[in-house]
Design an enzyme around this catalytic site. Structure first.
Site, PDB file in Angstrom:
ATOM      1  N   CYS A   1       0.833  -1.202   0.000  1.00 46.77           N
ATOM      2  CA  CYS A   1       0.000   0.000   0.000  1.00 46.77           C
ATOM      3  C   CYS A   1       0.867   1.251   0.000  1.00 46.77           C
ATOM      4  O   CYS A   1       2.006   1.217   0.440  1.00 46.77           O
ATOM      5  CB  CYS A   1      -0.852   0.031   1.261  1.00 46.77           C
ATOM      6  SG  CYS A   1      -1.731  -1.493   1.562  1.00 46.77           S
TER       7      CYS A   1
ATOM      8  N   ARG B   1       2.645   0.954  -5.984  1.00 46.59           N
ATOM      9  CA  ARG B   1       2.861   0.142  -4.775  1.00 46.59           C
ATOM     10  C   ARG B   1       1.640  -0.701  -4.421  1.00 46.59           C
ATOM     11  O   ARG B   1       1.726  -1.610  -3.614  1.00 46.59           O
ATOM     12  CB  ARG B   1       3.197   1.056  -3.599  1.00 46.59           C
ATOM     13  CG  ARG B   1       4.453   1.848  -3.812  1.00 46.59           C
ATOM     14  CD  ARG B   1       4.708   2.734  -2.621  1.00 46.59           C
ATOM     15  NE  ARG B   1       5.008   1.953  -1.446  1.00 46.59           N
ATOM     16  CZ  ARG B   1       6.219   1.680  -1.017  1.00 46.59           C
ATOM     17  NH1 ARG B   1       7.254   2.132  -1.668  1.00 46.59           N
ATOM     18  NH2 ARG B   1       6.422   0.958   0.065  1.00 46.59           N
TER      19      ARG B   1
ATOM     20  N   TRP C   1      -3.281  -2.405  -1.479  1.00 50.83           N
ATOM     21  CA  TRP C   1      -3.071  -3.756  -2.003  1.00 50.83           C
ATOM     22  C   TRP C   1      -3.588  -4.681  -0.908  1.00 50.83           C
ATOM     23  O   TRP C   1      -3.012  -4.750   0.178  1.00 50.83           O
ATOM     24  CB  TRP C   1      -1.580  -3.972  -2.264  1.00 50.83           C
ATOM     25  CG  TRP C   1      -1.255  -5.287  -2.899  1.00 50.83           C
ATOM     26  CD1 TRP C   1      -1.433  -5.631  -4.202  1.00 50.83           C
ATOM     27  CD2 TRP C   1      -0.657  -6.421  -2.268  1.00 50.83           C
ATOM     28  NE1 TRP C   1      -0.992  -6.906  -4.415  1.00 50.83           N
ATOM     29  CE2 TRP C   1      -0.503  -7.420  -3.250  1.00 50.83           C
ATOM     30  CE3 TRP C   1      -0.236  -6.702  -0.964  1.00 50.83           C
ATOM     31  CZ2 TRP C   1       0.040  -8.663  -2.985  1.00 50.83           C
ATOM     32  CZ3 TRP C   1       0.312  -7.943  -0.692  1.00 50.83           C
ATOM     33  CH2 TRP C   1       0.445  -8.911  -1.699  1.00 50.83           C
TER      34      TRP C   1
ATOM     35  N   ASN D   1      -0.613   0.846   6.305  1.00 50.63           N
ATOM     36  CA  ASN D   1       0.085  -0.150   5.507  1.00 50.63           C
ATOM     37  C   ASN D   1       0.674  -1.162   6.489  1.00 50.63           C
ATOM     38  O   ASN D   1       1.396  -0.776   7.401  1.00 50.63           O
ATOM     39  CB  ASN D   1       1.199   0.542   4.701  1.00 50.63           C
ATOM     40  CG  ASN D   1       1.994  -0.435   3.858  1.00 50.63           C
ATOM     41  OD1 ASN D   1       1.587  -1.584   3.673  1.00 50.63           O
ATOM     42  ND2 ASN D   1       3.121   0.026   3.359  1.00 50.63           N
ATOM     43  N   GLY D   2       0.342  -2.435   6.336  1.00 51.78           N
ATOM     44  CA  GLY D   2       0.873  -3.439   7.264  1.00 51.78           C
ATOM     45  C   GLY D   2      -0.247  -4.352   7.742  1.00 51.78           C
ATOM     46  O   GLY D   2      -1.334  -4.370   7.162  1.00 51.78           O
TER      47      GLY D   2
ATOM     48  N   GLU E   1      14.384 -15.922 -14.610  1.00 48.82           N
ATOM     49  CA  GLU E   1      13.938 -14.528 -14.608  1.00 48.82           C
ATOM     50  C   GLU E   1      13.069 -14.237 -15.837  1.00 48.82           C
ATOM     51  O   GLU E   1      12.055 -13.534 -15.739  1.00 48.82           O
ATOM     52  CB  GLU E   1      15.167 -13.607 -14.540  1.00 48.82           C
ATOM     53  CG  GLU E   1      14.893 -12.117 -14.626  1.00 48.82           C
ATOM     54  CD  GLU E   1      14.010 -11.556 -13.517  1.00 48.82           C
ATOM     55  OE1 GLU E   1      13.694 -12.267 -12.549  1.00 48.82           O
ATOM     56  OE2 GLU E   1      13.594 -10.386 -13.645  1.00 48.82           O
TER      57      GLU E   1
ATOM     58  N   LYS F   1       9.225 -12.891 -15.634  1.00 44.72           N
ATOM     59  CA  LYS F   1       8.772 -11.661 -16.300  1.00 44.72           C
ATOM     60  C   LYS F   1       7.530 -11.939 -17.122  1.00 44.72           C
ATOM     61  O   LYS F   1       6.569 -11.185 -17.095  1.00 44.72           O
ATOM     62  CB  LYS F   1       9.840 -11.077 -17.235  1.00 44.72           C
ATOM     63  CG  LYS F   1      11.034 -10.411 -16.630  1.00 44.72           C
ATOM     64  CD  LYS F   1      10.762  -9.126 -15.905  1.00 44.72           C
ATOM     65  CE  LYS F   1      10.395  -9.376 -14.471  1.00 44.72           C
ATOM     66  NZ  LYS F   1      11.353  -9.235 -13.452  1.00 44.72           N
TER      67      LYS F   1
ATOM     68  N   GLU G   1       4.353 -12.774 -14.861  1.00 45.18           N
ATOM     69  CA  GLU G   1       3.780 -11.724 -14.015  1.00 45.18           C
ATOM     70  C   GLU G   1       3.074 -10.639 -14.808  1.00 45.18           C
ATOM     71  O   GLU G   1       2.112 -10.061 -14.325  1.00 45.18           O
ATOM     72  CB  GLU G   1       4.796 -11.138 -13.031  1.00 45.18           C
ATOM     73  CG  GLU G   1       5.930 -10.369 -13.631  1.00 45.18           C
ATOM     74  CD  GLU G   1       6.945  -9.917 -12.590  1.00 45.18           C
ATOM     75  OE1 GLU G   1       6.579  -9.680 -11.441  1.00 45.18           O
ATOM     76  OE2 GLU G   1       8.121  -9.782 -12.956  1.00 45.18           O
TER      77      GLU G   1
ATOM     78  N   HIS H   1      14.248 -34.587 -17.617  1.00 43.85           N
ATOM     79  CA  HIS H   1      13.812 -35.318 -16.430  1.00 43.85           C
ATOM     80  C   HIS H   1      12.371 -34.989 -16.047  1.00 43.85           C
ATOM     81  O   HIS H   1      12.012 -35.050 -14.879  1.00 43.85           O
ATOM     82  CB  HIS H   1      14.769 -35.029 -15.270  1.00 43.85           C
ATOM     83  CG  HIS H   1      16.183 -35.392 -15.593  1.00 43.85           C
ATOM     84  ND1 HIS H   1      16.617 -36.696 -15.610  1.00 43.85           N
ATOM     85  CD2 HIS H   1      17.231 -34.636 -15.996  1.00 43.85           C
ATOM     86  CE1 HIS H   1      17.891 -36.718 -15.963  1.00 43.85           C
ATOM     87  NE2 HIS H   1      18.283 -35.480 -16.211  1.00 43.85           N
TER      88      HIS H   1
ATOM     89  N   LYS I   1       4.478  -3.536  -5.887  1.00 42.88           N
ATOM     90  CA  LYS I   1       5.901  -3.313  -6.158  1.00 42.88           C
ATOM     91  C   LYS I   1       6.792  -3.826  -5.036  1.00 42.88           C
ATOM     92  O   LYS I   1       7.854  -4.368  -5.282  1.00 42.88           O
ATOM     93  CB  LYS I   1       6.150  -1.825  -6.412  1.00 42.88           C
ATOM     94  CG  LYS I   1       7.587  -1.480  -6.785  1.00 42.88           C
ATOM     95  CD  LYS I   1       7.991  -2.085  -8.120  1.00 42.88           C
ATOM     96  CE  LYS I   1       9.445  -1.863  -8.449  1.00 42.88           C
ATOM     97  NZ  LYS I   1       9.917  -2.794  -9.491  1.00 42.88           N
TER      98      LYS I   1
END
Ligand code: F6R
Length: 612
Positions: free
Chosen positions: A2, A27, A75, A101-102, A485, A489, A492, A508, A607
C-alpha cells in the site's frame, strides 16, 4: 504494497494527496481513498475500489477541501478489494480517520475487547480495529498523541499509519513499525509519504521515520518521538533523484522506459567504482567489512523473486571467479529452516525496495546469528539499506514498473563488482584478467544499447506467441537464472504460464509437455555449455516444440536449430546474463502489450511486499 500520503500546510490538500496517490499507485492499486479535515473541523472522505484515476472521476472536489488530509492506495491483505475495505478507515463515531500499511496481527482479540466495550464495526479490516482502539483511548485521555501511543503499545504486527482526529484538527500523527514512512519538509507544510515519489515534486528535504517511532506534525512544526515517549532528533536528508526519473518521458509504459534506461542505469551502478586501467574495484560502502568479506568461509545470498534470481547468478559468479563457497536462499524460507550460520559467514541481502518483509526478516536472523550482513539495495534510505552492517547501492534510479528490469541488471552488476573485488584480493583473477574484464565493463552500455535499438524486432515474435498457453525457458550455468527470470517476467505481466529450468533438467520431466504448441526459449551464448545446449535444442525440435533462441551475433549455426533467433553481442560469462536478460524483458513486455495487459500494474501484484 500500500501507499500512504498525507499533507498539512496552507494549501488545499486534495490535489497534493491525489497527485501523491498517482505516484504511489505502483505500490498497490486495488482501491484508494482520501480523508480531509475541512474548515468546520469535520472529516470528509471518499474511497472506492479501482484505480486512482477512476476514483477521481467520482468525487466532488469541493466536498473534500481542507488543508489537512491523508490518502491511501491499497493492495489487499485483510478483506476483499472493495469500496468498504478501501482506506481511510474510521472509528464508529467518525472522529478518527486512519490510513494503514501493514498487518495488525492481534486485531481479532482487540476487536473482541472493543466490542465488549460497546464498539461496533462496519468492515472486515484490521485497520478499522486500530481506528476504534485509538478512539477508545482518546475517550479516556482526551489527548490524541497519548491515545495513539497507548493504542500502539496494545498492537502486535506491522504498520505505517497516518491518523487524523477531528477533535484535534491541526495535526496529523504518523507512526511506523515495519512499513516505511517519511516526512517531506516544505515551507510551512509537511508532506507525509511511504515513498519519496509522492514528495519529490514539493521538496527534496526528507526525514525517514524508524521502526518504533511516531511523529506529531503540525502546519509549521513537527516532533518525532519513540512510541514509548522519548524525544528523537533526526537529520534531514536529501532525496537524490529528480521528478523526470519517475515520469514516463514519452514511453508508453514505465516498464518499457526502464528496460530502455539500462545502458544508463548500469553505468550508474559501476561509475567511480572500477579503475579501467588496473581492473581494481573499490566499493566505499563495503570498506568497513572488507576483512570479513575477504576472509569469509562462505557467502550466503538471499532475496525474493527477481532479487533471488540475481542472487543465483551471484552464486555462479562468486564460486567461478573467487572460489568461495556460495549459497542462495529464498529470504522467505531463510529464518524458518533454522539455518546454520557462523560468525565468519557473510550474508548478502538483495532488494530493490529495501523494504521487502521477508528479506528484512532474513537480515535480522543473519544478524542474530552473528553473520556480517551486506545489502545490495536500490532505494536510498530504505530500511535494509539502513540496517545492514554495510552495503552498496545499485543506483538504478526509481523503478516504477512493478516487474523489475533495470534493478535486476544493476543487481547483477553490483554482484559482479563484489566478485571482482574479492577475486583481486584473493588472487583468483590475475591482473591481466581483471583488466580484460574491466574493458568489457566499459563496452557493456554500448552493447546493451545495441540490443535495445533492435527492440521493434520483438513485436513480430510477440504477435506470433501472444496466445500461447505455456512457455518454457531453458539455460545453463550463468544463464540458468536468466531463464528463471525470463519466465517470471512473462508470467507476471502477461499471465501466461511459464517455467524456467536448467536446460539439461528438461529431460527429467518437463519434456513431457513439449508439442507443436509449446514455445521454448533457449539462452544459448557461445560459451562452454554451447554444444550441450544445442543437443537440448535438438531434443525439443524432435518433439516439434517452437524454438526461440537468444544467441550471439556471430553465431550463424544457431539458425539451423531455431524458429526465431534474438541476437545479442557476446560477452564474458560474468556479464553475459546482463545482456541476455534484455531480449527476455522485451519479449515479455511486447507479449503482454499485445494481450492488452496492464503492464505496469499487473493484477494481484505490488511493487514491494512489506508483509510476510
Ligand atoms: C518481479 C519482482 C519481484 C521482486 C521481489 C523482491 O519482477 O519485482 O519478484 O523482485 O518482490 O522485491 P525487492 O527487490 O524490492 O526486495
Amino acid at each position: 504494497m500500500c501507499g500512504i500520503v498525507g499533507y498539512i500546510g496552507r494549501r488545499n490538500s486534495l490535489s497534493i494527496l491525489m497527485e501523491g496517490l498517482k505516484r504511489l499507485e505502483y505500490r498497490g492499486y486495488d482501491s484508494a481513498g482520501v480523508a480531509v479535515i475541512n474548515d468546520s473541523k469535520d472529516i470528509n472522505f471518499f474511497k472506492k475500489a479501482g484505480k486512482v484515476k477512476e476514483i477521481e472521476e467520482h468525487f466532488d472536489p469541493d466536498a473534500l477541501s481542507g488543508t489537512t488530509g491523508i490518502g491511501h492506495t491499497r493492495w489487499a491483505t485483510h478483506g476483499a478489494p472493495n469500496d468498504t475495505n478501501a482506506h481511510p478507515h474510521f472509528d464508529m463515531g467518525k472522529n478518527i480517520a486512519i490510513v494503514h500499511n501493514g498487518i495488525i496481527e492481534n486485531y481479532k482479540s482487540l476487536k473482541r475487547k472493543l466490542e465488549s466495550a460497546g464498539f461496533s464495526f462496519s468492515t472486515e479490516t484490521d485497520t478499522e480495529v486500530l481506528a476504534n482502539l485509538i478512539e477508545f483511548h482518546f475517550r479516556n485521555t482526551n489527548d490524541f498523541e497519548k491515545a495513539v501511543r497507548i493504542a500502539l503499545t496494545d498492537v502486535e504486527g506491522t504498520y505505517g499509519i497516518a491518523i487524523l482526529n477531528k477533535k484535534e484538527p491541526d495535526k496529523i500523527i504518523i507512526a511506523r513499525m515495519g512499513s516505511p514512512l517519511m516526512l517531506g519538509l516544505g515551507k510551512d507544510e509537511t508532506i507525509i509519504s511511504s515513498d519519496a515519489a509522492a514528495i519529490i515534486n514539493h521538496t527534496k528535504n526528507v526525514i525517514y521515520l524508524e521502526d518504533g517511532e511516531m511523529a506529531v506534525i503540525k502546519r509549521d512544526s513537527f516532533q518525532i518521538k519513540t512510541i514509548s515517549d522519548e524525544d528523537i532528533f533526526r537529520e534531514v536528508q536529501k532525496i537524490e533523484f529528480d521528478l523526470t526519473e519517475i515520469e514516463k518521458s514519452g514511453f508508453e509504459h514505465f516498464m518499457l522506459k526502464e528496460i530502455c534506461e539500462q545502458p544508463d542505469s548500469i553505468q550508474n551502478t559501476y561509475r567511480g567504482r572500477i579503475n579501467f586501467e588496473t581492473g581494481v574495484v573499490k566499493l566505499g560502502g563495503l570498506e568497513n567489512v572488507s576483512d570479513k568479506l575477504f576472509n569469509a568461509k562462505r557467502i550466503i545470498i538471499t532475496g525474493c523473486g527477481t532479487a533471488w534470481h540475481a542472487g543465483l547468478v551471484g552464486e555462479y559468479m562468486l564460486e567461478h571467479y573467487c572460489r568461495i563457497p556460495a549459497e542462495v536462499e529464498y529470504a522467505s524460507e531463510f529464518r524458518y529452516r533454522n539455518p546454520i550460520i557462523n560468525r565468519d559467514d557473510v550474508v548478502i541481502l538483495i532488494s530493490q525496495s529495501g523494504e521487502t518483509a521477508d528479506t528484512r526478516a532474513a537480515m535480522k536472523e543473519a544478524q542474530r546469528l552473528g553473520a556480517t550482513t551486506i545489502g545490495i539495495v536500490n532505494v536510498v534510505g530504505s530500511t535494509i539499506a539502513r540496517e545492514v552492517d554495510a552495503g552498496t547501492y545499485i543506483h538504478a534510479g526509481p523503478e516504477i514498473g512493478v516487474a523489475s528490469t533495470k534493478a535486476f541488471t544493476s543487481q547483477l552488476m553490483s554482484l559482479a563488482l563484489i566478485t571482482l573485488m574479492i577475486a583481486n584480493n584473493k588472487g583468483t583473477l590475475s591482473e591481466k584478467q581483471l583488466i580484460e574484464i574491466a574493458s568489457e565493463v566499459k563496452v557493456l552500455p554500448e552493447k546493451m544499447k545495441h540490443i535495445i535499438d533492435k527492440r521493434n524486432d520483438y513485436k513480430f515474435i510477440a504477435e506470433e506467441f501472444k496466445d500461447a498457453k505455456n512457455f518454457l525457458y531453458l539455460g545453463r550455468g550463468f544463464n540458468f537464472p536468466v531463464a528463471l527470470e525470463g519466465a517470471l517476467k512473462l508470467k507476471e505481466i502477461s499471465y501466461i504460464h511459464a517455467e524456467g529450468y536448467p536446460a539439461a533438467e528438461m529431460k527429467h520431466g518437463p519434456i513431457a509437455l513439449i508439442d507443436e504448441n509449446m514455445p521454448v526459449v533457449f539462452i544459448a551464448p557461445k560459451d562452454s555449455t554451447y554444444d550441450k545446449i544445442i543437443s537440448n535444442i535438438e531434443e525439443i525440435k524432435a518433439r516439434k516444440g517452437k524454438i526461440i533462441t537468444i544467441a550471439n551475433e556471430d553465431d550463424m549455426e544457431i539458425s539451423n536449430y531455431s524458429d526465431y533467433v534474438l541476437r545479442v553481442p557476446a560477452s564474458v560469462p560474468l556479464f553475459a546474463p546482463i545482456l541476455n536478460s534484455i531480449p527476455l524483458q522485451f519479449l515479455s513486455y511486447y507479449i503482454a502489450a499485445a494481450r492488452n495487459c496492464n503492464v505496469d500494474q499487473p493484477r494481484n501484484l505490488a511493487k514491494s511486499v512489506t508483509v510476510e
